[in-house]
Design a protein around this motif. Structure first.
Motif, PDB file in Angstrom:
ATOM      1  N   LEU A  10      45.354   2.175 -28.362  1.00 32.76           N
ATOM      2  CA  LEU A  10      46.696   1.727 -28.735  1.00 32.76           C
ATOM      3  C   LEU A  10      46.946   1.963 -30.225  1.00 32.76           C
ATOM      4  CD1 LEU A  10      47.000  -1.622 -26.755  1.00 32.76           C
ATOM      5  CD2 LEU A  10      48.559   0.319 -26.552  1.00 32.76           C
ATOM      6  N   ALA A  11      45.971   1.583 -31.036  1.00 38.12           N
ATOM      7  CA  ALA A  11      46.104   1.735 -32.488  1.00 38.12           C
ATOM      8  C   ALA A  11      46.233   3.204 -32.885  1.00 38.12           C
ATOM      9  CB  ALA A  11      44.914   1.081 -33.198  1.00 38.12           C
ATOM     10  N   ASN A  12      45.539   4.088 -32.182  1.00 41.43           N
ATOM     11  CA  ASN A  12      45.583   5.523 -32.472  1.00 41.43           C
ATOM     12  C   ASN A  12      46.794   6.215 -31.861  1.00 41.43           C
ATOM     13  OD1 ASN A  12      43.194   5.393 -33.894  1.00 41.43           O
ATOM     14  ND2 ASN A  12      41.930   6.054 -32.176  1.00 41.43           N
ATOM     15  N   GLY A  13      47.542   5.502 -31.036  1.00 41.02           N
ATOM     16  CA  GLY A  13      48.711   6.092 -30.401  1.00 41.02           C
ATOM     17  C   GLY A  13      48.400   6.942 -29.188  1.00 41.02           C
ATOM     18  N   GLU A  14      47.156   6.877 -28.703  1.00 43.33           N
ATOM     19  CA  GLU A  14      46.785   7.660 -27.524  1.00 43.33           C
ATOM     20  C   GLU A  14      47.415   7.097 -26.250  1.00 43.33           C
ATOM     21  OE1 GLU A  14      42.473   8.222 -27.302  1.00 43.33           O
ATOM     22  OE2 GLU A  14      42.407   7.769 -29.445  1.00 43.33           O
ATOM     23  N   VAL A  15      47.542   5.769 -26.197  1.00 45.40           N
ATOM     24  CA  VAL A  15      48.154   5.099 -25.054  1.00 45.40           C
ATOM     25  C   VAL A  15      49.255   4.175 -25.562  1.00 45.40           C
ATOM     26  CG1 VAL A  15      46.069   5.218 -23.616  1.00 45.40           C
ATOM     27  CG2 VAL A  15      46.476   3.192 -25.029  1.00 45.40           C
ATOM     28  N   VAL A  16      50.158   3.808 -24.663  1.00 50.50           N
ATOM     29  CA  VAL A  16      51.264   2.922 -25.004  1.00 50.50           C
ATOM     30  C   VAL A  16      51.437   1.879 -23.909  1.00 50.50           C
ATOM     31  CG1 VAL A  16      52.528   4.601 -26.410  1.00 50.50           C
ATOM     32  CG2 VAL A  16      52.932   4.507 -23.957  1.00 50.50           C
ATOM     33  N   LEU A  17      52.055   0.755 -24.277  1.00 49.72           N
ATOM     34  CA  LEU A  17      52.437  -0.256 -23.302  1.00 49.72           C
ATOM     35  C   LEU A  17      53.806   0.121 -22.767  1.00 49.72           C
ATOM     36  CD1 LEU A  17      51.529  -3.562 -25.165  1.00 49.72           C
ATOM     37  CD2 LEU A  17      50.245  -2.458 -23.344  1.00 49.72           C
ATOM     38  N   VAL A  18      53.942   0.121 -21.454  1.00 44.14           N
ATOM     39  CA  VAL A  18      55.194   0.538 -20.836  1.00 44.14           C
ATOM     40  C   VAL A  18      55.692  -0.552 -19.889  1.00 44.14           C
ATOM     41  CG1 VAL A  18      56.306   2.281 -19.386  1.00 44.14           C
ATOM     42  CG2 VAL A  18      54.482   2.950 -20.956  1.00 44.14           C
ATOM     43  N   TRP A  19      56.944  -0.966 -20.088  1.00 41.41           N
ATOM     44  CA  TRP A  19      57.594  -1.933 -19.206  1.00 41.41           C
ATOM     45  C   TRP A  19      58.318  -1.176 -18.105  1.00 41.41           C
ATOM     46  CZ3 TRP A  19      57.928  -6.585 -17.385  1.00 41.41           C
ATOM     47  CH2 TRP A  19      59.086  -7.015 -16.754  1.00 41.41           C
ATOM     48  N   SER A  20      58.064  -1.559 -16.847  1.00 48.95           N
ATOM     49  CA  SER A  20      58.766  -0.973 -15.707  1.00 48.95           C
ATOM     50  C   SER A  20      59.839  -1.946 -15.256  1.00 48.95           C
ATOM     51  CB  SER A  20      57.796  -0.686 -14.557  1.00 48.95           C
ATOM     52  OG  SER A  20      58.523  -0.368 -13.383  1.00 48.95           O
ATOM     53  N   GLU A  21      61.081  -1.567 -15.466  1.00 51.01           N
ATOM     54  CA  GLU A  21      62.203  -2.398 -15.021  1.00 51.01           C
ATOM     55  C   GLU A  21      62.185  -2.525 -13.500  1.00 51.01           C
ATOM     56  OE1 GLU A  21      65.306  -4.878 -15.675  1.00 51.01           O
ATOM     57  OE2 GLU A  21      64.369  -3.759 -17.306  1.00 51.01           O
ATOM     58  N   LEU A  22      61.871  -1.439 -12.823  1.00 52.16           N
ATOM     59  CA  LEU A  22      61.854  -1.421 -11.362  1.00 52.16           C
ATOM     60  C   LEU A  22      60.837  -2.406 -10.792  1.00 52.16           C
ATOM     61  CD1 LEU A  22      62.740  -0.148  -8.656  1.00 52.16           C
ATOM     62  CD2 LEU A  22      60.963   1.587  -9.031  1.00 52.16           C
ATOM     63  N   HIS A  23      59.612  -2.383 -11.337  1.00 52.85           N
ATOM     64  CA  HIS A  23      58.531  -3.217 -10.807  1.00 52.85           C
ATOM     65  C   HIS A  23      58.334  -4.521 -11.566  1.00 52.85           C
ATOM     66  CE1 HIS A  23      57.446   0.928  -9.482  1.00 52.85           C
ATOM     67  NE2 HIS A  23      57.361   0.283  -8.341  1.00 52.85           N
ATOM     68  N   GLN A  24      59.045  -4.669 -12.696  1.00 56.47           N
ATOM     69  CA  GLN A  24      58.913  -5.866 -13.531  1.00 56.47           C
ATOM     70  C   GLN A  24      57.454  -6.077 -13.958  1.00 56.47           C
ATOM     71  OE1 GLN A  24      61.785  -8.160 -14.243  1.00 56.47           O
ATOM     72  NE2 GLN A  24      62.645  -6.170 -13.783  1.00 56.47           N
ATOM     73  N   MET A  55      49.626   3.290 -20.458  1.00 65.45           N
ATOM     74  CA  MET A  55      49.650   4.685 -20.007  1.00 65.45           C
ATOM     75  C   MET A  55      49.395   5.628 -21.170  1.00 65.45           C
ATOM     76  SD  MET A  55      53.006   4.461 -17.564  1.00 65.45           S
ATOM     77  CE  MET A  55      52.750   6.075 -16.868  1.00 65.45           C
ATOM     78  N   PRO A  56      48.848   6.812 -20.883  1.00 74.59           N
ATOM     79  CA  PRO A  56      48.689   7.814 -21.939  1.00 74.59           C
ATOM     80  C   PRO A  56      50.056   8.200 -22.505  1.00 74.59           C
ATOM     81  CG  PRO A  56      47.449   8.438 -19.982  1.00 74.59           C
ATOM     82  CD  PRO A  56      48.307   7.271 -19.606  1.00 74.59           C
ATOM     83  N   ARG A  57      50.142   8.300 -23.818  1.00 74.50           N
ATOM     84  CA  ARG A  57      51.406   8.661 -24.464  1.00 74.50           C
ATOM     85  C   ARG A  57      51.930   9.992 -23.927  1.00 74.50           C
ATOM     86  NH1 ARG A  57      54.390   7.247 -28.612  1.00 74.50           N
ATOM     87  NH2 ARG A  57      52.914   5.749 -29.456  1.00 74.50           N
ATOM     88  N   THR A  58      51.026  10.944 -23.691  1.00 78.33           N
ATOM     89  CA  THR A  58      51.456  12.261 -23.218  1.00 78.33           C
ATOM     90  C   THR A  58      52.128  12.174 -21.848  1.00 78.33           C
ATOM     91  OG1 THR A  58      49.238  12.665 -22.310  1.00 78.33           O
ATOM     92  CG2 THR A  58      49.716  13.556 -24.508  1.00 78.33           C
ATOM     93  N   GLN A  59      51.733  11.230 -21.039  1.00 81.68           N
ATOM     94  CA  GLN A  59      52.336  11.080 -19.725  1.00 81.68           C
ATOM     95  C   GLN A  59      53.778  10.575 -19.861  1.00 81.68           C
ATOM     96  OE1 GLN A  59      49.946   8.885 -16.962  1.00 81.68           O
ATOM     97  NE2 GLN A  59      51.539   8.818 -15.424  1.00 81.68           N
ATOM     98  N   ILE A  60      54.042   9.758 -20.842  1.00 86.85           N
ATOM     99  CA  ILE A  60      55.388   9.212 -21.064  1.00 86.85           C
ATOM    100  C   ILE A  60      56.281  10.290 -21.680  1.00 86.85           C
ATOM    101  CG2 ILE A  60      56.726   7.469 -22.305  1.00 86.85           C
ATOM    102  CD1 ILE A  60      54.879   6.432 -20.023  1.00 86.85           C
ATOM    103  N   ILE A  61      55.764  11.001 -22.652  1.00 88.25           N
ATOM    104  CA  ILE A  61      56.540  12.023 -23.362  1.00 88.25           C
ATOM    105  C   ILE A  61      56.908  13.169 -22.424  1.00 88.25           C
ATOM    106  CG2 ILE A  61      56.437  13.764 -25.201  1.00 88.25           C
ATOM    107  CD1 ILE A  61      54.725  11.746 -26.766  1.00 88.25           C
ATOM    108  N   ASN A  62      55.983  13.536 -21.542  1.00 88.51           N
ATOM    109  CA  ASN A  62      56.210  14.669 -20.647  1.00 88.51           C
ATOM    110  C   ASN A  62      57.011  14.320 -19.401  1.00 88.51           C
ATOM    111  OD1 ASN A  62      54.774  16.331 -22.366  1.00 88.51           O
ATOM    112  ND2 ASN A  62      52.842  15.911 -21.361  1.00 88.51           N
ATOM    113  N   SER A  63      57.347  13.028 -19.208  1.00 92.72           N
ATOM    114  CA  SER A  63      58.090  12.677 -17.991  1.00 92.72           C
ATOM    115  C   SER A  63      59.567  12.676 -18.212  1.00 92.72           C
ATOM    116  CB  SER A  63      57.706  11.342 -17.443  1.00 92.72           C
ATOM    117  OG  SER A  63      56.901  10.544 -18.161  1.00 92.72           O
TER     118      SER A  63
END
Length: 73
Positions: A46-60, A65-73
């Motif tokens: 988290l500190a290195n920015g490799e992963v991020v916390l992600v809130w899912s509105e759909l699933h609450q 998740m890996p940052r690259t997975q969020i950026i590439n979606s």
């Protein structure tokens, strides 16, 4: 939505990370690691920015998740 982990209370962040590493199916390779080692590893990511916390509105729910997975979606 990405949640800034730095803005969370320490206890809340620890609970989120522990919940994540205790999920069935989380793979840490062939070597066994203690819960604290796993938590420390995720906190470092988290500190290195490799992963991020992600809130899912759909699933609450909150997920880590890996940052690259969020950026590439």
């Amino acid at each position: 939505m990405i949640i800034p982990w730095q803005q969370l209370e320490t206890t809340t962040l620890n609970n989120l990370i522990e919940s994540f590493v205790l999920r069935e199916g989380t793979d840490y390779g062939q070597d066994e690691c203690s819960l604290q080692q796993k938590v420390d590893d995720v906190r470092r990511q988290l500190a290195n920015g490799e992963v991020v916390l992600v809130w899912s509105e759909l699933h609450q729910t909150v997920n880590i998740m890996p940052r690259t997975q969020i950026i590439n979606s």
